[in-house]
Design a protein around this motif. Structure first.
Motif, short mmCIF file in Angstrom:
data_model
loop_
_atom_site.label_atom_id
_atom_site.label_comp_id
_atom_site.label_asym_id
_atom_site.label_seq_id
_atom_site.Cartn_x
_atom_site.Cartn_y
_atom_site.Cartn_z
N UNK A 23 0.06 -1.96 13.19
CA UNK A 23 0.62 -1.11 12.13
C UNK A 23 1.86 -0.42 12.68
N UNK A 24 3.01 -1.09 12.65
CA UNK A 24 4.25 -0.48 13.15
C UNK A 24 4.80 0.52 12.13
N UNK A 71 2.78 -4.20 3.34
CA UNK A 71 3.79 -3.17 3.60
C UNK A 71 3.28 -1.85 3.05
N UNK A 72 3.25 -0.83 3.90
CA UNK A 72 2.81 0.51 3.51
C UNK A 72 4.03 1.33 3.13
N UNK A 116 0.83 -1.18 0.00
CA UNK A 116 0.00 0.00 0.00
C UNK A 116 0.87 1.24 0.00
N UNK A 117 0.22 2.39 0.12
CA UNK A 117 0.89 3.69 0.05
C UNK A 117 0.58 4.46 1.32
N UNK A 118 1.62 4.95 1.99
CA UNK A 118 1.45 5.73 3.23
C UNK A 118 1.76 7.19 2.93
N UNK A 160 3.59 -3.22 8.47
CA UNK A 160 4.58 -2.18 8.76
C UNK A 160 4.65 -1.13 7.65
N UNK A 161 5.15 0.04 8.04
CA UNK A 161 5.45 1.12 7.09
C UNK A 161 6.93 1.13 6.80
N UNK A 162 7.31 1.48 5.54
CA UNK A 162 8.73 1.63 5.20
C UNK A 162 8.88 2.78 4.21
#
Length: 286
Positions: A155-156, A259-260, A17-19, A179-181
């Protein structure tokens, strides 16, 4: 029934996904959906009315929208619950409510954050927001376990694949881990660090992130000032699209469901162009 009772409640968010730190436009959302990304996460403590959600969902067909995350100190639970039900009624199964405690350094009322988070989740439960459509921002073991017990998962933010592996071991297989990266699309490591470092530096003034980095084995030297190159490289993927895709995919190998991706640098055009270049190497659309 909670995750701890053995029922999988994982939302289907897609592999990637997109953060974003601010709501994207509905037109951007259309392009993101066409590229094959499954979810748009909106961070920076969005207001409780969640008014940005419906315009995105109206223009798209399958895209999920998630908050990454609503801040429990600034968004009253009762109003957030009303917003959730409004969105769910109009677009069933396409909105995921992410909640979190924010940062003690930025919140005067920040006392006993764990107890406050539990009380907030209690209020959402009382307002009949289903646990299957909620996630909790979580870094350390205690809040990760709470996320597993009281929501669809965790959602880390600003973590490494090592953290993802540790979180998956703690959470077990039935809990969502998303998680976000961060990403800078450049083959120049110095440029990537120049773009990524100011964003990471902000979090080096926040105790919960510093403590998490220490648990992951980063040293005081890594965390001093604006962060060492080792730290920046661990949380800001850079290189060619194939190299970035390989680094992001390490989260999946470690146990992530989703993964965001947060694209750093540039404006809306660069966001979409970067996502387009990454889509193929990431195997999108699924």
């Amino acid at each position: 029934m909670t995750q701890s009772e053995g029922v999988s409640l994982k939302p289907a968010l897609g592999r990637f996904g997109v953060w974003t730190a601010a709501p994207i436009s509905p037109d951007q959302a259309v392009e993101i959906e066409k590229l094959g990304y499954g979810t748009v996460w909106v961070g920076a403590s969005p207001p409780a009315d969640l008014a940005f959600v419906e315009p995105i969902l109206e223009k798209t067909q399958r895209l999920q929208v998630a908050t990454g995350v609503v801040n429990i100190w600034s968004a009253p639970a009762a109003e957030v619950a009303q917003s959730y039900h409004r969105i769910e009624k109009a677009f069933p199964g396409r909105f995921l409510l992410g909640v979190g405690v924010g940062h003690p350094e930025h919140t005067q009322e920040y006392t006993k954050p764990y107890a406050a988070l539990v009380a907030y989740l209690d209020a959402l439960d009382a307002a009949k927001v289903p646990t299957s459509r909620m996630v909790v921002a979580a870094l350390g073991p205690k809040v990760l376990q709470l996320a597993a017990q009281r929501s669809a998962g965790a959602h880390p933010y600003l973590v490494t694949p090592v953290h993802t592996g540790q979180a998956r071991e703690l959470l077990g297989p039935t809990v969502l881990l998303a998680p976000e990266h961060k990403v800078v699309l450049t083959n120049d490591p110095d440029k990537a660090r120049e773009v990524g470092r100011p964003t990471v530096e902000f979090y080096l003034g926040l105790s919960n992130y510093v403590n998490n980095f220490k648990r992951l084995g980063f040293t005081e030297d890594d965390l001093a000032g604006s962060g060492s190159d080792r730290l920046i490289d661990a949380v800001v993927a850079h290189g060619s699209p194939d190299q970035i895709a390989a680094q992001l995919s390490e989260h999946h190998a470690a146990g992530a469901d989703h993964v965001a991706i947060q694209v750093l640098g540039g404006g809306p055009d660069e966001l979409l162009s970067t996502l387009e270049e990454l889509a193929g190497p990431l195997g999108l659309p699924d």
